[in-house]
Design an enzyme around this catalytic site. Structure first.
Site, PDB file in Angstrom:
ATOM      1  CD  GLU A 107      -2.883   0.858   2.455  1.00  0.00           C
ATOM      2  OE1 GLU A 107      -3.027  -0.273   2.950  1.00  0.00           O
ATOM      3  OE2 GLU A 107      -3.399   1.889   2.908  1.00  0.00           O
ATOM      4  CG  ASP A 162      -7.330  -7.198   5.591  1.00  0.00           C
ATOM      5  OD1 ASP A 162      -8.187  -7.890   5.002  1.00  0.00           O
ATOM      6  OD2 ASP A 162      -6.486  -6.491   4.996  1.00  0.00           O
TER       7      ASP A 162
HETATM    8  P1  AMP Z   1       1.927  -6.108   1.832  1.00  0.00           P
HETATM    9  O1  AMP Z   1       2.191  -4.663   1.690  1.00  0.00           O
HETATM   10  O2  AMP Z   1       2.277  -6.590   3.212  1.00  0.00           O
HETATM   11  O3  AMP Z   1       0.576  -6.571   1.387  1.00  0.00           O
HETATM   12  O4  AMP Z   1       2.969  -6.848   0.832  1.00  0.00           O
HETATM   13  C1  AMP Z   1       2.841  -6.863  -0.537  1.00  0.00           C
HETATM   14  C2  AMP Z   1       3.363  -8.140  -1.087  1.00  0.00           C
HETATM   15  O5  AMP Z   1       4.732  -8.241  -0.843  1.00  0.00           O
HETATM   16  C3  AMP Z   1       2.744  -9.353  -0.462  1.00  0.00           C
HETATM   17  O6  AMP Z   1       1.543  -9.728  -1.101  1.00  0.00           O
HETATM   18  C4  AMP Z   1       3.802 -10.409  -0.618  1.00  0.00           C
HETATM   19  O7  AMP Z   1       3.742 -11.007  -1.880  1.00  0.00           O
HETATM   20  C5  AMP Z   1       5.058  -9.584  -0.549  1.00  0.00           C
HETATM   21  N1  AMP Z   1       5.587  -9.640   0.790  1.00  0.00           N
HETATM   22  C6  AMP Z   1       5.258  -8.844   1.792  1.00  0.00           C
HETATM   23  N2  AMP Z   1       5.943  -9.183   2.880  1.00  0.00           N
HETATM   24  C7  AMP Z   1       6.700 -10.230   2.546  1.00  0.00           C
HETATM   25  C8  AMP Z   1       7.625 -11.053   3.224  1.00  0.00           C
HETATM   26  N3  AMP Z   1       7.897 -10.856   4.511  1.00  0.00           N
HETATM   27  N4  AMP Z   1       8.202 -12.057   2.570  1.00  0.00           N
HETATM   28  C9  AMP Z   1       7.914 -12.276   1.295  1.00  0.00           C
HETATM   29  N5  AMP Z   1       7.070 -11.535   0.601  1.00  0.00           N
HETATM   30  C10 AMP Z   1       6.458 -10.530   1.207  1.00  0.00           C
END
Ligand code: AMP
Length: 977
Positions: free
Chosen positions: A609, A724
């Protein structure tokens, strides 16, 4: 006929005379045989004209002479050896004209021992010969002409021990002889004093070589030093003196005797030979004083030698000054004016007002026997009045101290003081990311404790970067720690007077990754080996809605977070970072600031986001490099965006659970602002499942669900409501461990309550302040923002459906509004393809309209654990129109126990020694072992941490492998290959 010369006799002192013919008054009248013509008694005059008795015989012309002369009986008087001294003259045969061979120049000496003093006749045969005596010198005519007479003196000795006395006899065999005198004596060692011991007059022994041992006795006023002994030799000489005596104290040796010391003198030490004058300030009033008494006012200590002058106690110490430092006082003084003639002065510090004085008051270097004129008194009560007294003492103070005369006092008041250090910190539960600490109140709080401050930091980094946590209680749960890292913890207390000192650091390491367990942190080996080629296809095209109107099952479940808090008083509660005035403070309270140079960004893996999400590596000082996900805040952000972005870190940093994404730290001091978390190799769960559609066994899928439920239970225990929960917000690592992530929504929803019906984007509703995931959200949360753990339970039911359908979109392509409507009308999602009945039943339970009827995460977790442990009976039946059993009923327990007992289980993990302990405490089934916690074990007496870990880790592992074996025995249709 003969005239002798020099008859004057003085006896040697060691000779006792038994007979001396010269001192016998009148005639001797010894017995002679023959009575006529043999020995003849003749009186002559000595040179002093004193008549003496002699016996003469001179039958030189006649042959075969045997003329005997016998003395009277001589008592031996204790003598054992007698000596016979014979003075005689003997004519030289050559000087006699006309003599023939009949002339002799010798005579024989005999003796005969007898008790009888009345023998009248000589019984020659009774006599024993002592010797034949010859003259050493003889006289001649010439000699006679000169009027010089030569006297022979011969001495013979013989042992006489058998009778009271004896006779002597002289036998003439034809000589011309005159016995001028005969003296019979024995020898003695005369009385003597040697080494202050008296040795009595002692007869010599019977033999010429004998030594008679004699014990001496100490002379008057003396005592034995060593037993006095000497030997009396055969010739009357004392030999080999041993030991002796010494004069008593108060006496000295003078002329071989002990004489008293005169007045004014004493002899106090036995090694001193002579008396000496009394030392200063002492006197003796009588003769023979061993010790001189001290003059009035003067004393001697017990250890003072009598030769030392008498002394006095010291006068009072001078110029006592005090310096107060909080609850310590330094007292200093000068030496007394008068030391009393001694050098062993010491000081005793003591508090006269003992009411506030406790045992704990410390005197440094010590309280009494102080040599220096300074003492530090510490551990006093704060703000208290004390009187200190310094007393000067020396070796003669005991019992003679007048007190006031020897002491000086000061009265003072101690300051306000901070609390004393906390001393007893103990670590309780230790996890990968945290530890719970507890401690006692400081010994001296010095006031009311307002709060405690816990400081903790990585041991390797020393105190260069530390974190602080404040608490009003005597315990704290530290979270957000790195696994397998040694931390130091220090606690200090605060009162109105300020902070006390920190405690000494408590060193404790966080745990390592837990052992592989499905759902919690399953190892890649265990799970990936299980991934098989079998496919379970979930047919998602048909929307079969079923109506579930089941009610009341979970009505007893505790849903409200406040209630949960109440139920679990020891559980830590999540802190909303938005309650902090300064959001940055919250971030740094819960998140570690990471130096951006330690981060190495590798590639972009997603879009979040607030900006890109990258993967990369993090190498903190002194630690091994790890893979991380790096979320960065896009450039040109507003202050609010920055806060919202970092709030996720503030929330995430409070959690420490294997099924919650772990925060490594934040970068806030340089741009871009970043949140660093552990890297989850398989990304989001929804995408992962879609990619591996049908690849997993039911057990593996349930294992994933268990992990999510475990993470959610942890969050609900902490009173955190996720809001969520959806498969897209679950991340999967390379070991297939599922972890709950995405903690950014709560704030958004709170700020914008009017968000229910907006445009649908990726399954959520947008609102001006954020979006709401309609398909995952419970009716009451959508309708009136009632977000509770129960609304999270609803979402969890949807995640279950997503998982069991390999990432199918819930409610497929229905609109959000249709979904809300259908739910409201009682319709629910149907079981995904091949979904075991019990799992779908659990989903339906989660989707109870009445939120209090939904299961808590604790119940969900228990349910899943039972399913996993007994898959043959629980996961066998798949969905359809068959009746749905209640999931709250115990599932397969007895069957499980029948094949595998708690005892077997403990034996299998090498912990059989705790069988009785656990059985007594009610842990009788393998199921019950799975519920054990560290705390439970400590409370029943299993206190060894390594044993606790072994039981926790291995029980689950053993049971899981048992479960795998059962699964292998299942029909092919049930186990995808
Ligand atoms: P988020 O902003 O947390 O929804 O993250 C966006 C995307 O980044 C997620 O849907 C994952 O595919 C990837 N992502 C986020 N955090 C991680 C993590 N700790 N390890 C691997 N991929 C991640």
């Amino acid at each position: 006929m003969f005239t002798v010369i020099s008859t004057a006799r003085v006896y040697p002192p060691n000779e006792e005379t038994l007979l001396d013919t010269r001192t016998v008054p009148g005639e001797l009248k010894w017995a002679a045989s023959p009575t006529e013509g043999g020995w003849e008694e003749v009186s002559i005059m000595d040179e002093k004209n004193v008549p003496i008795r002699t016996y003469q015989v001179c039958n030189v012309m006649e042959p075969s002479q045997s003329n005997w002369l016998r003395t009277d009986w001589i008592p031996r008087s204790g003598a054992q050896r007698i000596y016979v001294e014979i003075k005689f003259t003997l004519r030289d045969c050559n000087s006699l004209p006309g003599v023939t061979g009949t002339c002799k120049e010798t005579f024989n000496l005999y003796y005969y021992e007898s008790n009888n003093d009345r023998e009248h006749y000589i019984r020659e045969s009774n006599f024993l010969k002592i010797d034949t005596v010859a003259a050493d010198e003889s006289f001649t005519q010439v000699d006679i002409g000169d009027r010089i007479m030569k006297l022979n003196t011969e001495v013979r000795d013989v042992k006489v021990t058998t009778r009271k006395g004896f006779y002597l006899a002289f036998q003439d065999v034809g000589a011309c002889i005159a016995l001028v005198s005969v003296r019979v004596f024995y020898k003695t060692c005369p009385l003597t004093v040697r080494n202050l011991a008296t040795f009595p007059d002692t007869n010599t022994g019977a033999d010429t070589s004998s030594l008679v041992e004699v014990r001496g006795s100490c002379v008057n006023q003396s005592e034995e030093r060593e037993e006095p002994k000497m030997y009396c030799g055969a010739d009357g000489e004392w030999l080999v003196p041993i030991g002796g005596c010494v004069c008593n104290l108060g006496y000295e040796e003078r002329s071989g005797v002990c004489q008293a010391c005169t007045v004014g003198f004493n002899r106090a030490v036995s090694t001193d030979r002579a008396c000496s004058k009394c030392p200063p300030h002492s006197h003796s009033e009588k003769e023979g004083a061993a010790v001189c008494d001290c003059n009035p006012g003067y004393y001697r200590s017990e250890s003072d030698p009598a030769s030392m002058p008498c002394t006095q106690p010291p006068s009072a110490p001078q110029q006592l000054i005090s310096e107060v430092n909080e609850t310590s006082v330094v007292l200093e003084w000068s030496a007394p004016l008068r030391l009393g003639g001694r050098s062993d002065i010491s000081y005793k510090a003591g508090s006269l007002l003992c009411l506030p004085c406790s045992q704990d008051v410390l005197f440094s270097p010590q309280q009494s026997g102080l040599r220096a004129t300074r003492v530090c008194v510490s551990e006093l009560q704060a703000h208290t009045r004390y009187t200190f007294t310094i007393l000067a003492r020396n070796g003669v103070s005991q019992g003679h101290s007048a007190g006031a005369g020897q002491s000086v006092s000061v009265t003072l008041t101690t300051n306000q003081a901070a609390p004393s250090p906390v001393t007893s910190i103990q670590a309780g539960d230790v996890t990968r990311h945290g530890v719970s600490l507890a401690w006692q109140q400081p010994d001296r709080p010095n006031g009311v404790i307002l709060e405690y401050e816990v400081k903790y930091y990585e041991k390797d980094q020393k105190e260069s970067s530390y974190r602080i946590m404040k608490t009003a209680s005597r315990s704290a749960d530290i979270t957000g720690l790195s696994p397998l890292t040694v931390y130091l913890y220090q606690v200090r207390a605060r009162t109105a007077a300020g902070y006390g000192e920190f405690s000494g650091p408590l060193e404790f390491s966080t745990n390592s990754d837990p052992l592989p367990l499905i759902g919690d942190a399953a190892s890649s080996t265990l799970l990936l080996l299980s991934i098989s080629g079998g496919v379970i296809l979930l047919l998602t095209s048909t929307a079969v809605f079923i109506i579930s109107r089941r009610r009341g099952k979970y009505s007893q479940a505790k849903q409200d977070s406040e209630e949960e808090k109440h139920l679990n008083p020891g559980v830590r509660i999540y802190v909303d970072p938005f309650t902090y005035e300064d959001p940055d403070q919250a971030v740094h309270e819960f998140a570690k600031e990471i130096d951006a140079t330690y981060i190495h960004i590798e590639k972009v893996i997603g879009i979040g986001e607030f900006g890109e999400v990258c993967s990369g590596r993090l190498r903190l000082q002194g630690k091994r490099e790890i893979y991380v996900a790096i979320k960065s805040l896009k450039a040109a952000y507003s202050n609010k965006q920055r806060q919202d972005f970092l709030s996720e870190a503030s929330i995430m940093g409070q959690f420490d659970h294997p099924n919650i994404i772990r925060l490594e730290g934040v970068v806030t001091r340089c741009k871009p602002v970043m949140i660093i978390t552990e890297y989850m190799e398989n990304g989001s769960l929804d995408a992962f499942l879609r990619k591996h559609d049908g690849h997993f066994t039911v057990i593996q899928l349930v294992g994933m669900l268990r992990g999510i439920a475990s993470g959610m239970k942890y969050l609900s225990d902490m009173s955190y409501v996720h809001r969520d929960l959806a498969a897209r917000n679950i991340l999967v690592n390379s070991n297939l461990v599922c972890k709950v992530s995405d903690f950014g929504l709560s704030r958004v929803l709170q700020e914008d309550p009017e968000n229910a019906y907006t445009t649908r984007v990726t399954g959520t509703y947008h609102s001006p302040g954020g979006k709401i995931p309609i398909r995952w959200t419970s009716p009451e949360a959508i309708a009136y923002r009632k977000f509770t753990p129960s609304s999270d339970t609803w979402s969890y039911g949807v995640v279950m459906w997503e998982v069991m359908s390999y990432g199918e979109r819930p409610y497929w392509d229905m609109s959000n509004q249709d979904v809300i409507k259908a739910i409201d009308e009682g319709y629910r999602l149907p079981p995904p393809m091949d979904c075991p009945v019990c799992l779908h039943q659990l989903m339906l339970d989660c989707w109870q309209t009445e939120r209090t009827h939904r299961p808590s995460f604790t119940q969900i977790l228990n349910m899943l654990d039972k399913l996993i442990r007994n898959p043959t009976t629980t996961l066998r039946r798949t969905g359809g129109d068959r009746p749905v059993p209640s999931l709250l009923e115990p599932v397969g327990g007895p069957e499980f126990v029948s094949v595998w007992s708690a005892e077997d289980c403990l034996q299998a993990i090498g912990m059989g020694m705790y069988r009785d302990t656990l059985t007594t405490a009610g842990y009788t089934s393998p199921d019950s072992l799975l519920t054990l916690t560290h705390q439970d074990m400590t409370s029943i007496g299993i206190i060894t941490p390594s044993h606790q870990d072994q039981i926790l880790a291995s029980v689950q592992q053993v049971l899981l492998s048992h479960m795998q074996q059962i699964q292998e025995q299942m029909p092919d249709s049930m186990v995808p290959v």
